[in-house]
Design an enzyme around this catalytic site. Structure first.
Site, PDB file in Angstrom:
ATOM      1  CG  MET A   1      -0.782   0.694  -1.417  1.00 15.44           C
ATOM      2  SD  MET A   1      -1.603   2.205  -0.991  1.00 15.44           S
ATOM      3  CE  MET A   1      -3.278   1.863  -1.322  1.00 15.44           C
ATOM      4  N   PRO A   2       0.000  -2.156  -2.117  1.00 18.29           N
ATOM      5  CG  PRO A   2      -2.217  -2.942  -2.181  1.00 18.29           C
ATOM      6  CD  PRO A   2      -1.356  -1.741  -2.474  1.00 18.29           C
ATOM      7  CB  THR A   3       3.492  -6.492  -2.524  1.00 15.22           C
ATOM      8  OG1 THR A   3       3.843  -5.324  -3.262  1.00 15.22           O
ATOM      9  CG2 THR A   3       4.064  -7.719  -3.202  1.00 15.22           C
ATOM     10  CB  SER A  38      -1.635   0.426  -6.452  1.00 18.56           C
ATOM     11  OG  SER A  38      -1.836   1.685  -6.994  1.00 18.56           O
ATOM     12  CG  ASP A  40       2.975  -5.301  -7.591  1.00 19.67           C
ATOM     13  OD1 ASP A  40       2.651  -5.321  -8.792  1.00 19.67           O
ATOM     14  OD2 ASP A  40       3.668  -4.413  -7.072  1.00 19.67           O
TER      15      ASP A  40
END
Length: 60
Positions: A1-3, A38, A40
């Site tokens: 999901m969020p990076t 999720s 990163d």
């Protein structure tokens, strides 16, 4: 999901980076209702000679 891509000046210790990514992961999970697997985070360390603000290198 969020990076997250984070650029920092060189010189932070591994302990500091470890604490930073833990805090970012925790607040991201709380805010976006996702699991830590999720999230990163990519840390790029930059030399002061390769970063400028207002037309001046940070190394100057």
């Amino acid at each position: 999901m969020p990076t997250f891509n984070v650029q920092l000046f060189e010189g932070r210790s591994t302990e500091q980076k470890r604490a930073f990514v833990k805090a970012i992961t925790e607040v991201t999970c709380q805010t976006l209702d996702c699991g830590p697997e999720s999230v990163d985070i990519i840390i790029q360390e930059v030399k002061r000679e390769n970063w400028a603000t207002a037309g001046k290198l940070w190394s100057d």
